[in-house]
Scaffold this motif. Sequence first.
Motif, PDB file in Angstrom:
ATOM      1  N   GLY A 168      -2.195   5.248   5.965  1.00 58.89           N
ATOM      2  CA  GLY A 168      -3.002   4.328   6.757  1.00 58.89           C
ATOM      3  C   GLY A 168      -2.965   4.622   8.246  1.00 58.89           C
ATOM      4  O   GLY A 168      -3.536   3.889   9.039  1.00 58.89           O
ATOM      5  N   GLY A 174     -30.630  -2.708  -1.474  1.00 58.23           N
ATOM      6  CA  GLY A 174     -31.473  -3.899  -1.371  1.00 58.23           C
ATOM      7  C   GLY A 174     -32.522  -3.732  -0.279  1.00 58.23           C
ATOM      8  O   GLY A 174     -33.704  -4.048  -0.480  1.00 58.23           O
ATOM      9  N   GLU A 186     -24.790  -1.495  -1.924  1.00 56.35           N
ATOM     10  CA  GLU A 186     -25.526  -2.682  -2.379  1.00 56.35           C
ATOM     11  C   GLU A 186     -26.485  -3.150  -1.285  1.00 56.35           C
ATOM     12  O   GLU A 186     -27.639  -3.502  -1.537  1.00 56.35           O
ATOM     13  CB  GLU A 186     -24.558  -3.818  -2.734  1.00 56.35           C
ATOM     14  N   ILE A 187     -25.964  -3.172  -0.053  1.00 58.25           N
ATOM     15  CA  ILE A 187     -26.788  -3.634   1.066  1.00 58.25           C
ATOM     16  C   ILE A 187     -27.947  -2.674   1.299  1.00 58.25           C
ATOM     17  O   ILE A 187     -29.104  -3.081   1.424  1.00 58.25           O
ATOM     18  CB  ILE A 187     -25.914  -3.760   2.340  1.00 58.25           C
ATOM     19  N   MET A 207     -16.727  -3.011   4.111  1.00 55.76           N
ATOM     20  CA  MET A 207     -16.523  -3.913   2.986  1.00 55.76           C
ATOM     21  C   MET A 207     -15.581  -5.078   3.326  1.00 55.76           C
ATOM     22  O   MET A 207     -15.788  -6.204   2.860  1.00 55.76           O
ATOM     23  CB  MET A 207     -16.014  -3.166   1.763  1.00 55.76           C
ATOM     24  N   ALA A 208     -14.576  -4.839   4.166  1.00 54.49           N
ATOM     25  CA  ALA A 208     -13.668  -5.929   4.540  1.00 54.49           C
ATOM     26  C   ALA A 208     -14.401  -7.012   5.332  1.00 54.49           C
ATOM     27  O   ALA A 208     -13.987  -8.161   5.361  1.00 54.49           O
ATOM     28  CB  ALA A 208     -12.507  -5.382   5.372  1.00 54.49           C
ATOM     29  N   GLN A 209     -15.516  -6.650   5.967  1.00 54.68           N
ATOM     30  CA  GLN A 209     -16.295  -7.628   6.736  1.00 54.68           C
ATOM     31  C   GLN A 209     -17.372  -8.306   5.892  1.00 54.68           C
ATOM     32  O   GLN A 209     -17.783  -9.420   6.178  1.00 54.68           O
ATOM     33  CB  GLN A 209     -16.982  -6.931   7.918  1.00 54.68           C
ATOM     34  N   THR A 210     -17.889  -7.583   4.881  1.00 58.09           N
ATOM     35  CA  THR A 210     -19.048  -8.080   4.144  1.00 58.09           C
ATOM     36  C   THR A 210     -18.719  -8.530   2.725  1.00 58.09           C
ATOM     37  O   THR A 210     -19.466  -9.311   2.139  1.00 58.09           O
ATOM     38  CB  THR A 210     -20.134  -6.985   4.028  1.00 58.09           C
ATOM     39  N   GLY A 211     -17.645  -8.002   2.149  1.00 56.52           N
ATOM     40  CA  GLY A 211     -17.356  -8.295   0.747  1.00 56.52           C
ATOM     41  C   GLY A 211     -18.271  -7.553  -0.211  1.00 56.52           C
ATOM     42  O   GLY A 211     -18.215  -7.769  -1.425  1.00 56.52           O
ATOM     43  N   MET A 212     -19.143  -6.699   0.353  1.00 57.81           N
ATOM     44  CA  MET A 212     -20.097  -5.963  -0.493  1.00 57.81           C
ATOM     45  C   MET A 212     -19.909  -4.466  -0.298  1.00 57.81           C
ATOM     46  O   MET A 212     -19.531  -4.010   0.778  1.00 57.81           O
ATOM     47  CB  MET A 212     -21.533  -6.341  -0.101  1.00 57.81           C
ATOM     48  N   ILE A 243     -30.169  -0.409  10.396  1.00 55.01           N
ATOM     49  CA  ILE A 243     -29.241  -1.469   9.989  1.00 55.01           C
ATOM     50  C   ILE A 243     -27.803  -1.012  10.241  1.00 55.01           C
ATOM     51  O   ILE A 243     -27.483   0.158  10.071  1.00 55.01           O
ATOM     52  CB  ILE A 243     -29.440  -1.861   8.500  1.00 55.01           C
ATOM     53  N   PRO A 275     -24.629  -2.124   8.575  1.00 56.67           N
ATOM     54  CA  PRO A 275     -24.242  -3.026   7.482  1.00 56.67           C
ATOM     55  C   PRO A 275     -22.831  -3.596   7.615  1.00 56.67           C
ATOM     56  O   PRO A 275     -22.528  -4.622   7.018  1.00 56.67           O
ATOM     57  CB  PRO A 275     -24.364  -2.146   6.239  1.00 56.67           C
ATOM     58  N   ARG A 317     -17.759  -1.420  13.872  1.00 58.36           N
ATOM     59  CA  ARG A 317     -18.013  -1.442  15.310  1.00 58.36           C
ATOM     60  C   ARG A 317     -16.758  -1.774  16.117  1.00 58.36           C
ATOM     61  O   ARG A 317     -16.640  -1.398  17.279  1.00 58.36           O
ATOM     62  CB  ARG A 317     -19.090  -2.490  15.591  1.00 58.36           C
ATOM     63  N   LYS A 318     -15.812  -2.469  15.498  1.00 58.66           N
ATOM     64  CA  LYS A 318     -14.665  -2.955  16.257  1.00 58.66           C
ATOM     65  C   LYS A 318     -13.482  -2.000  16.275  1.00 58.66           C
ATOM     66  O   LYS A 318     -12.457  -2.305  16.875  1.00 58.66           O
ATOM     67  CB  LYS A 318     -14.226  -4.310  15.700  1.00 58.66           C
TER      68      LYS A 318
END
Lengths: 328, 328, 328, 328
Positions: A293, A175, A171-172, A162-167, A157, A159, A116-117
């Motif tokens: 990048g 679940g 996986e999210i 990955m840099a924000q959630t570590g997941m 959702i 979610p 989002r950012k």
Amino acid sequence: MIEKYIIRTDLALEQKERFESDHVEVQGVILEEEYDEEREIKITTVKIETENGAKVMGKPVGTYITMEAPNMAVPDEDYHREIADELKKYLEKFMKENVKEKKEDYSVLVVGLGNRKVTPDALGPYVVDHLNITRHIVREYGKYAMGEEKVHLVSAIVPGVMAQTGMETVEIVKGIVEETKPDVIFAIDALAARSSRRLNCTIQIADTGIHPGSGVGNHRNAITRETVGVPVIAIGVPTVVDAATIVNDTMENLIAALESSETLRGVGVVLQGYNAAEKYELVKELISPHLNGLFVTPKDIDETVKRISFTISEALNAFLCPQGHAHN
Amino acid sequence: MIEKYIIRTDLALEQKERFESDHVEVQGVILEEEYDEEREIKITTVKIETENGAKVMGKPVGTYITMEAPNMAVPDEDYHREIADELKKYLEKFMKENVKEKKEDYSVLVVGLGNRKVTPDALGPYVVDHLNITRHIVREYGKYAMGEEKVHLVSAIVPGVMAQTGMETVEIVKGIVEETKPDVIFAIDALAARSSRRLNCTIQIADTGIHPGSGVGNHRNAITRETVGVPVIAIGVPTVVDAATIVNDTMENLIAALESSETLRGVGVVLQGYNAAEKYELVKELISPHLNGLFVTPKDIDETVKRISFTISEALNAFLCPQGHAHN
Amino acid sequence: MIEKYIIRTDLALEQKERFESDHVEVQGVILEEEYDEEREIKITTVKIETENGAKVMGKPVGTYITMEAPNMAVPDEDYHREIADELKKYLEKFMKENVKEKKEDYSVLVVGLGNRKVTPDALGPYVVDHLNITRHIVREYGKYAMGEEKVHLVSAIVPGVMAQTGMETVEIVKGIVEETKPDVIFAIDALAARSSRRLNCTIQIADTGIHPGSGVGNHRNAITRETVGVPVIAIGVPTVVDAATIVNDTMENLIAALESSETLRGVGVVLQGYNAAEKYELVKELISPHLNGLFVTPKDIDETVKRISFTISEALNAFLCPQGHAHN
Amino acid sequence: MIEKYIIRTDLALEQKERFESDHVEVQGVILEEEYDEEREIKITTVKIETENGAKVMGKPVGTYITMEAPNMAVPDEDYHREIADELKKYLEKFMKENVKEKKEDYSVLVVGLGNRKVTPDALGPYVVDHLNITRHIVREYGKYAMGEEKVHLVSAIVPGVMAQTGMETVEIVKGIVEETKPDVIFAIDALAARSSRRLNCTIQIADTGIHPGSGVGNHRNAITRETVGVPVIAIGVPTVVDAATIVNDTMENLIAALESSETLRGVGVVLQGYNAAEKYELVKELISPHLNGLFVTPKDIDETVKRISFTISEALNAFLCPQGHAHN
């Protein structure tokens, strides 16, 4: 030959075009085009039908529909309503073809992928912001609480990345699917295109789910029927071009110019001695490592992503909950 | 020859480098370099001393100091404090040299230029977000209300961009200056660089004010001592590269490679027959018109702009109001 | 008696109501009401005609029109279009009455007051976000560039609040007016109401400009024809109630209940011995000092402020630039 | 008697205080207080030890620690570091007591509850924004990639609120727990207090998980060891007071004043004839129905929530990943 096709695009249409431009016939891949003259919308369907086709295309077997409308970037509300209407038709078509069990009201999970950012990556979150969420209301008060005959159960959702959630996002999502048992997922994501002229005026709908990174292989992190257990319909809009892609394209133009140049016939002779792989190596060497990048995006990206995300949420709302209202 | 130098950069340092690389001596322009090995900060001072130097450089007469620190992009708080300390020294130096009247406490207007809603352009607004604003407190309660011996009167404005306001930024700033009579303006702006490796790890401070667009000429919209009546010290950080610049650079590399290539000696012969202007035309023709309005920026731009804007506001706070606290 | 009326409201209508409820006739103040049954919009006009009326009301001489529509809080797009239509009529009326010089196209400066980062105070900035800004286009390309016969020159500024700028807002606005010479200012601001049932479903338009704080007196910081030199039409929506107001109201209810209670006749006897001022003192003593700086606002304030600010910007756009498009 | 205690507070401390003020001894509830004079932090521990205690308190069995520091609202960085240090101690204590299995490195899921778009409810999302997320790095490169001897696996999710997702938050969290198997959850949430003086300067840590709404009963939607399968440590900060609470409190003050008043002795006599339930009914009747859905919050809530969320994330980072850096 393959090296040339490594340059990243998330649009099946663009991958196919590259082969077309080389007059290469790809077995197991079908392309159909139609053009709605009145509304200036071009619809292209790419069907990858065989594993061989998938391997050559670098994209999984499935159907990819692309809507191109150059005016999508223009802030014309009426025109955006027409695009939303058209998009709604394809969402219905994909839903019908992919969800086998026939019900009156489906349970639909919308997944807004991306960060989002970072504006060009915010498409998914922005679409979710404008959705009519109904699941909790229908479960609490029944579908007539929505004042509608037909109301799908819509949940959503965002979610995060990955840099924000570590997941891993899968996986999210997996679940949540196991807990809430939706019939189908609509996954919204910002894409990378090859061609800057497709930025923010193209929508791709595919029944193949989401394949982060390279497309084939790397199944572990994909969000697909295989990994999460329900059909995953992907809706994407290209908002960036990799910086290396733009450089590469221009270099190819230069080499082509040199090869065909009247005045530069001597160069042509030499370069024709290079095969495609050697030319690719030459180009790669010259592209600055500092381009890694980096992405290319338009100056008005904030405005454009907001507008197109609103159009997509309108199409989803019209399809899933005709008279409801967005939560904000 | 000049055509080559049209490619846009807002860094005086990069403009100078282009001439250096061609072993061209520019009259009226002085360059000094020093390197702080311990802190890995390179300081370059470009002084444009004559109108002729200004014309060749495409930038107004004045002093441009550039701080380059590759690690500026790394989220190391201690290192950022060192950069803020160093930056503070140059702010003091520019203030002393440009504000003639000697006072104990100055009235300083900080102008946060750019568009808050487009991340790479949000540097100026973000810096203002973290400033210690003191003017209203000192005027109401006296400077001892700040618990400080020495407190400058700090005011700030985020004027927005013309598409948002319908006004030239200089109209807004000039009006505010006339009403509030600051002694000096610090104007913060995001810049465009030539080289992607300078993105988000370079700070330029200049006593020349802000020159939207081409730099020289177009005086009407500049924010300078001439247009607003008080010295304007500009602080900028390159956050984007024009897409056309990146393509152009790689093409120049390719042409250089062709010219010097052992195996491509034949091409070299032909291309050496082209002069610089002809080569520039060849490149320009090949660059896609779709690159207009596109810029190149890193994937982590949101995070990087936030970090560097915080470092700049810390330097301004340390300089202007040592013990105060930001309003948010 | 006056003490009772100290409780803050920015709505002239509510101030008048307090006197009505006490059957107090205020000299020099006229009230007219009409009710649009079909659209369920109540229009109240309060005219303060004399300095005496102004003193008693605690608001400057002028005309205050209030539109009340309980459904304004409901997310019904069609209904919001009707409110925007109605609001547009009053904007035209105020413009005609307040701008003396007759022109075909006026130059209009819209000022979005308040703090963008505090939701209930963000009404003004949000309205500006959705305006069609035309001044820079008309000045550059002429009004036909907008594809319209009639296009006013619209400019806009979001000045920020004093804690962010260190400047009185009037200093900023006055400076901009002197540089850009608009014919009229529309100033948008969030208001405080007495009654929580008016929150987010009431719009007040007044030709008196903006009077921060107490209303009368404190002329220095007001944004009015006197301070900035052009007519200032204020558009406001109540988004908060002071915490002390809500407490005070309930206490008054309690005291009234005690006074009239059958079972509590004894209490009544005692309290009737108190005069209004003594009762006010009793209440003030009991209100916690911790209520200072606290405000009351609805849980869905973010959504509601966004919706109503959009309605106001639609009314302004319809009035000032019929076919244009917002910049975002 | 119970009616009086229905007024909502999420702080166990405040619930206990109400009984204390009535000299009511609650069986099965222990209260301990200590005061760190130097740092002006008051620590209160409430232990609810029996089901009876839980029923009377309206909160589940468990340990609730409250840190109160009036200066928490002040923007003093050094002081916030001290609060973060103190908070870290309690996080370690709760972790040790609640996670039975002893490991060197734990897998920790941080859940940022609440609505990012409503400032007083954004505490949870803001804390997650500043966390050092490590799980994906440690899993990919091993814990030494973090340059640390001891690195817990930190993952985080901002699930959104039900109006945004259509799902109970526990459904989302439970699904993620099943997929990613964390050892413990830290759940961050904004709370409602009774007393406005506790707003934004109080942190409650509890080992009871999250109980939306009433606290006891309604187990279905709670996020607890019972519902998600791992210990849930809740960290909360009161950011709002229900509007009805503030009104109620002042009314109680008024009634108390009337009862004890010298001059109003007659009233006292009558009101003493009322029992608590009757007084509660009287107050309830007088509170405006328009207060439903309204909350009370300070004017500077945006700034305060940002500051305190940063302090909490610093405590979590210091505890879970000493030298890492936040992703933004």
